[in-house]
Design an enzyme around this catalytic site. Structure first.
Site, short mmCIF file in Angstrom:
data_model
loop_
_atom_site.label_atom_id
_atom_site.label_comp_id
_atom_site.label_asym_id
_atom_site.label_seq_id
_atom_site.Cartn_x
_atom_site.Cartn_y
_atom_site.Cartn_z
N THR A 204 -7.13 -0.36 -4.23
CA THR A 204 -7.67 -0.91 -2.98
C THR A 204 -9.18 -0.75 -2.86
O THR A 204 -9.75 0.23 -3.35
CB THR A 204 -6.99 -0.21 -1.77
OG1 THR A 204 -7.80 -0.44 -0.60
CG2 THR A 204 -6.88 1.30 -1.96
N GLU A 206 -10.50 0.24 -0.34
CA GLU A 206 -10.73 1.47 0.42
C GLU A 206 -11.29 2.57 -0.47
O GLU A 206 -11.91 3.51 0.01
CB GLU A 206 -9.42 1.97 1.05
CG GLU A 206 -9.13 1.41 2.42
CD GLU A 206 -10.10 1.90 3.49
OE1 GLU A 206 -10.24 3.11 3.66
OE2 GLU A 206 -10.70 1.05 4.16
N TYR A 228 -5.79 8.14 2.86
CA TYR A 228 -5.23 6.99 2.15
C TYR A 228 -6.12 6.62 0.95
O TYR A 228 -5.62 6.47 -0.17
CB TYR A 228 -5.12 5.80 3.12
CG TYR A 228 -4.83 4.47 2.43
CD1 TYR A 228 -3.54 4.13 2.04
CD2 TYR A 228 -5.85 3.55 2.21
CE1 TYR A 228 -3.28 2.92 1.42
CE2 TYR A 228 -5.60 2.33 1.60
CZ TYR A 228 -4.31 2.02 1.21
OH TYR A 228 -4.06 0.81 0.60
N LYS A 232 -5.06 6.86 -2.98
CA LYS A 232 -5.09 5.65 -3.83
C LYS A 232 -6.01 5.85 -5.03
O LYS A 232 -5.81 5.26 -6.09
CB LYS A 232 -5.54 4.45 -3.01
CG LYS A 232 -4.43 3.89 -2.12
CD LYS A 232 -3.42 3.10 -2.95
CE LYS A 232 -2.38 2.43 -2.09
NZ LYS A 232 -1.47 1.56 -2.86
P1 NAP Z 1 2.71 -3.05 3.66
O1 NAP Z 1 2.99 -4.37 4.30
O2 NAP Z 1 2.41 -1.88 4.52
O3 NAP Z 1 3.99 -2.69 2.76
C1 NAP Z 1 4.16 -1.42 2.22
C2 NAP Z 1 5.52 -1.36 1.57
O4 NAP Z 1 5.69 -0.04 1.02
C3 NAP Z 1 6.70 -1.58 2.52
O5 NAP Z 1 7.71 -2.27 1.82
C4 NAP Z 1 7.14 -0.16 2.82
O6 NAP Z 1 8.50 -0.08 3.20
C5 NAP Z 1 6.96 0.46 1.46
N1 NAP Z 1 6.88 1.92 1.47
C6 NAP Z 1 6.17 2.71 2.30
N2 NAP Z 1 6.38 4.01 2.00
C7 NAP Z 1 7.25 4.03 0.96
C8 NAP Z 1 7.88 5.05 0.22
N3 NAP Z 1 7.67 6.33 0.48
N4 NAP Z 1 8.73 4.69 -0.76
C9 NAP Z 1 8.98 3.39 -1.03
N5 NAP Z 1 8.42 2.38 -0.36
C10 NAP Z 1 7.57 2.69 0.63
O7 NAP Z 1 1.53 -3.17 2.60
P2 NAP Z 1 0.94 -4.49 1.91
O8 NAP Z 1 -0.13 -5.02 2.76
O9 NAP Z 1 2.05 -5.35 1.47
O10 NAP Z 1 0.21 -3.85 0.66
C11 NAP Z 1 0.89 -3.69 -0.58
C12 NAP Z 1 0.20 -2.61 -1.39
O11 NAP Z 1 -1.15 -3.00 -1.63
C13 NAP Z 1 0.13 -1.25 -0.72
O12 NAP Z 1 0.23 -0.27 -1.72
C14 NAP Z 1 -1.26 -1.22 -0.11
O13 NAP Z 1 -1.71 0.10 0.02
C15 NAP Z 1 -2.04 -2.00 -1.14
N6 NAP Z 1 -3.20 -2.75 -0.66
C16 NAP Z 1 -3.08 -3.59 0.40
C17 NAP Z 1 -4.18 -4.34 0.80
C18 NAP Z 1 -4.09 -5.29 1.96
O14 NAP Z 1 -5.15 -5.66 2.48
N7 NAP Z 1 -2.92 -5.73 2.35
C19 NAP Z 1 -5.39 -4.22 0.11
C20 NAP Z 1 -5.46 -3.37 -0.98
C21 NAP Z 1 -4.35 -2.65 -1.37
P3 NAP Z 1 8.97 -0.33 4.73
O15 NAP Z 1 9.00 -1.83 4.90
O16 NAP Z 1 10.29 0.31 4.78
O17 NAP Z 1 7.94 0.32 5.62
N1 GDD Z 2 -5.99 -1.27 12.61
C1 GDD Z 2 -7.00 -1.45 13.46
N2 GDD Z 2 -6.73 -1.53 14.79
N3 GDD Z 2 -8.25 -1.56 12.96
C2 GDD Z 2 -9.25 -1.77 13.86
C3 GDD Z 2 -9.02 -1.86 15.23
C4 GDD Z 2 -7.70 -1.73 15.72
O1 GDD Z 2 -7.44 -1.78 16.92
N4 GDD Z 2 -10.22 -2.12 15.82
C5 GDD Z 2 -11.14 -2.15 14.87
N5 GDD Z 2 -10.56 -1.94 13.66
C6 GDD Z 2 -11.27 -1.83 12.38
C7 GDD Z 2 -10.91 -0.61 11.54
O2 GDD Z 2 -11.61 0.53 12.04
C8 GDD Z 2 -11.39 -1.08 10.18
O3 GDD Z 2 -12.76 -0.85 10.03
C9 GDD Z 2 -11.13 -2.59 10.20
O4 GDD Z 2 -10.93 -2.93 11.57
C10 GDD Z 2 -9.93 -3.02 9.41
O5 GDD Z 2 -8.84 -2.21 9.76
P1 GDD Z 2 -7.36 -2.51 9.21
O6 GDD Z 2 -6.98 -3.90 9.51
O7 GDD Z 2 -6.47 -1.42 9.74
O8 GDD Z 2 -7.52 -2.44 7.64
P2 GDD Z 2 -8.27 -1.38 6.70
O9 GDD Z 2 -9.48 -2.06 6.15
O10 GDD Z 2 -8.43 -0.08 7.34
O11 GDD Z 2 -7.18 -1.19 5.55
C11 GDD Z 2 -6.49 -2.32 5.01
O12 GDD Z 2 -7.20 -2.83 3.92
C12 GDD Z 2 -7.31 -1.94 2.79
C13 GDD Z 2 -8.15 -2.66 1.73
O13 GDD Z 2 -9.50 -2.51 2.02
C14 GDD Z 2 -5.09 -1.87 4.62
O14 GDD Z 2 -4.34 -3.00 4.27
C15 GDD Z 2 -5.12 -0.94 3.44
O15 GDD Z 2 -3.78 -0.70 2.98
C16 GDD Z 2 -5.91 -1.62 2.32
O16 GDD Z 2 -5.97 -0.78 1.19
#
Ligand code: NAP
Ligand code: GDD
Length: 433
Positions: A204, A206, A228, A232
């Site tokens: 990620t 992050e 987190y 990661k």
């Molecule tokens: P998500 O919607 O939060 O999905 C996370 C998945 O992991 C869900 O299926 C959840 O199950 C499962 N999970 C959580 N804890 C677990 C555990 N202990 N054992 C097995 N499964 C578990 O995340 P996503 O947005 O699809 O992201 C997919 C991956 O990419 C994650 O690893 C995330 O950290 C990474 N990532 C995401 C982003 C982004 O912007 N979306 C960016 C960079 C990296 P439940 O449905 O039961 O909760």
């Molecule tokens: N969640 C959330 N809720 N974020 C907020 C809010 C709020 O009410 N208001 C402002 N933010 C700001 C957070 O402080 C952060 O700076 C930004 O919006 C994005 O927050 P999120 O959407 O929660 O995503 P993230 O960037 O912290 O993390 C996501 O992206 C990562 C990749 O850069 C997640 O999907 C991570 O799993 C992923 O790795």
């Protein structure tokens, strides 16, 4: 059980594009012989450098020739199949002809909403989507599932993926997100699948945290800013280490934020589109947010899962940054989503007193609530995905405007449905966090 691949025809009889297709592959025939019932040939699968024994019907195929074979279904195992990326990737792989296995967690209520449209009844013969109970914190379970499935590809998408929540559940986040990756890599070694199974780790942006340069690429130093991000980072480096130490085909995709209509409701993008849609439908009055100044490089999850798959199809394992190269603030996300709903949101005040007012209705629609601030914030993220463009041929197809529009439209559908239910006197649950 694997089906023995059957030679279909000589290379000359097969169109080149079919040879390159996902389900057929060219093998160089190394030796030809005859058993009691069949002729056989030993072919070398050049993609993976592995020998395959082919049963052939026509003994005329000679040493040194090439044959095209129908491959057995490729099997993929996805952790996190019930999450946003898991659902899109499962759909993508099924369309490519894969047999898809997913690990889902035991939950006291149904947790398969995002993949219900792909679900196949366990009694269906030859079904291609199979779910297994499991958890990334349970090594024995992971070993058993991997041993049973013997996947060609593992995508480790499972994680406690919410940055703010990781400050509350730091140890659990480390266990699932950091050690979970280690458990999978070890399982591959223990079962002896090093030369068969390719591994994708969901790294990620992050990990860049307090960014050391802009834009961020594969060579930018890491500086994580949350439990987190730190967890990661461990998973990222252990993936690199297992690749170097044991020759595993293991890749990390360093993905920047990617969203969609099935994004979790507490990530800021979905919180905004859902919140404003519900205000528009008369279900809610105000949206409370944290840091409006945060800048993110937001893409569409559908584009990003394609990149995950592409990484595992390369001749060599490598890590890639996946991003759009375009940055927007949280404030701008609010404005764009509002515009799509016919609102004109302007800002007034500063800090925790800042408010977003819709000039059309003169209502305050957005307020700041400090409880959404994080102890350490990632202020800005912007990715440089030029390596992915060059090596994978990957580019995002969906724009920021299309992403916001699609999310708002879907949330508006949900909100209108809830409004109808409420108008008819039924209770509509309000879910907040
Ligand atoms: P998500 O919607 O939060 O999905 C996370 C998945 O992991 C869900 O299926 C959840 O199950 C499962 N999970 C959580 N804890 C677990 C555990 N202990 N054992 C097995 N499964 C578990 O995340 P996503 O947005 O699809 O992201 C997919 C991956 O990419 C994650 O690893 C995330 O950290 C990474 N990532 C995401 C982003 C982004 O912007 N979306 C960016 C960079 C990296 P439940 O449905 O039961 O909760
Ligand atoms: N969640 C959330 N809720 N974020 C907020 C809010 C709020 O009410 N208001 C402002 N933010 C700001 C957070 O402080 C952060 O700076 C930004 O919006 C994005 O927050 P999120 O959407 O929660 O995503 P993230 O960037 O912290 O993390 C996501 O992206 C990562 C990749 O850069 C997640 O999907 C991570 O799993 C992923 O790795």
């Amino acid at each position: 059980m694997h089906r023995t691949p059957k030679p279909r025809a000589r290379q000359s009889e097969i169109p080149q594009n079919e040879l390159l297709g996902e389900r057929s592959e060219a093998l160089d025939v190394g030796a030809v012989g005859a058993g009691r019932h069949n002729s056989f040939a030993i072919g070398v699968d050049r993609g993976r450098g592995r020998a395959r024994v082919l049963t052939i019907e026509r003994a005329s195929i000679g040493r040194g020739e090439q044959v095209a074979v129908d491959l057995p279904l490729k099997k993929a195992l996805l952790t996190g199949i019930t999450g946003q990326d898991g659902a899109y990737l499962a759909e993508f792989l099924l369309a490519k002809g894969y047999e898809v296995h997913g690990i889902k967690r035991r939950s006291s209520s149904f947790n398969t909403d995002r993949i219900d449209h792909l679900y196949e009844d366990p009694h269906t013969q030859g079904r291609r989507l199979v779910l297994h109970y499991g958890d990334l914190t349970d090594a024995a379970n992971l070993i058993r599932v991997i041993q049973t499935v013997r996947p060609d590809e593992i995508y480790n998408l499972g994680a406690q993926s919410h940055v703010a929540v990781s400050f509350e559940t730091a140890e659990y986040t480390a266990n699932a997100d950091a050690l979970g990756a280690l458990r999978l890599l070890e399982a591959i070694r223990i079962i002896g699948l090093q030369s068969r199974t390719r591994f994708y780790q969901a790294s990620t942006s992050e990990m860049f945290g307090k960014v050391q340069e802009a834009p961020q690429s594969e060579t930018t130093p890491f500086y994580p800013r949350s439990p987190y991000g730190v967890a990661k980072l461990y998973a990222h480096w252990i993936t690199v280490n297992y690749r170097e130490a044991y020759g595993l085909f293991a890749c990390s995709g360093i993905l920047f934020n990617h969203e969609s209509p099935i994004r979790g409701e507490t990530f800021v993008s979905r919180k905004i589109t859902r919140g404003l849609a519900r205000i528009h439908a008369g279900l809610e009055q105000c949206l409370y947010l944290g840091n409006l100044d945060a800048l993110r490089d937001w893409g569409h999850a559908r584009d990003y899962v394609r990149a995950q798959w592409l990484m595992l199809q390369q001749p060599e394992p490598q890590d890639f940054v996946i991003a759009t190269g375009e940055q927007h603030s949280v404030r701008e996300f609010v404005e764009r989503a509002g515009e799509h709903l016919g609102m004109n949101i302007v800002w007034s005040g500063s800090g925790i007193d800042e408010i977003g007012i819709d000039t059309r209705s003169q209502k305050v629609l957005v307020r700041v609530d400090p409880r959404y601030f994080r102890p350490t914030e990632v202020d800005t993220l912007l990715g440089d995905a030029s390596k992915a463009h060059r090596v994978l041929g990957w580019k995002p197809e969906l724009t920021f405007a299309q992403l916001v529009a699609e999310m708002v439209n879907e949330d508006m559908d949900h909100a209108e449905r809830d409004a109808i239910i409420r108008r008819h006197g039924y209770r509509v649950p309000t879910r907040h966090e």
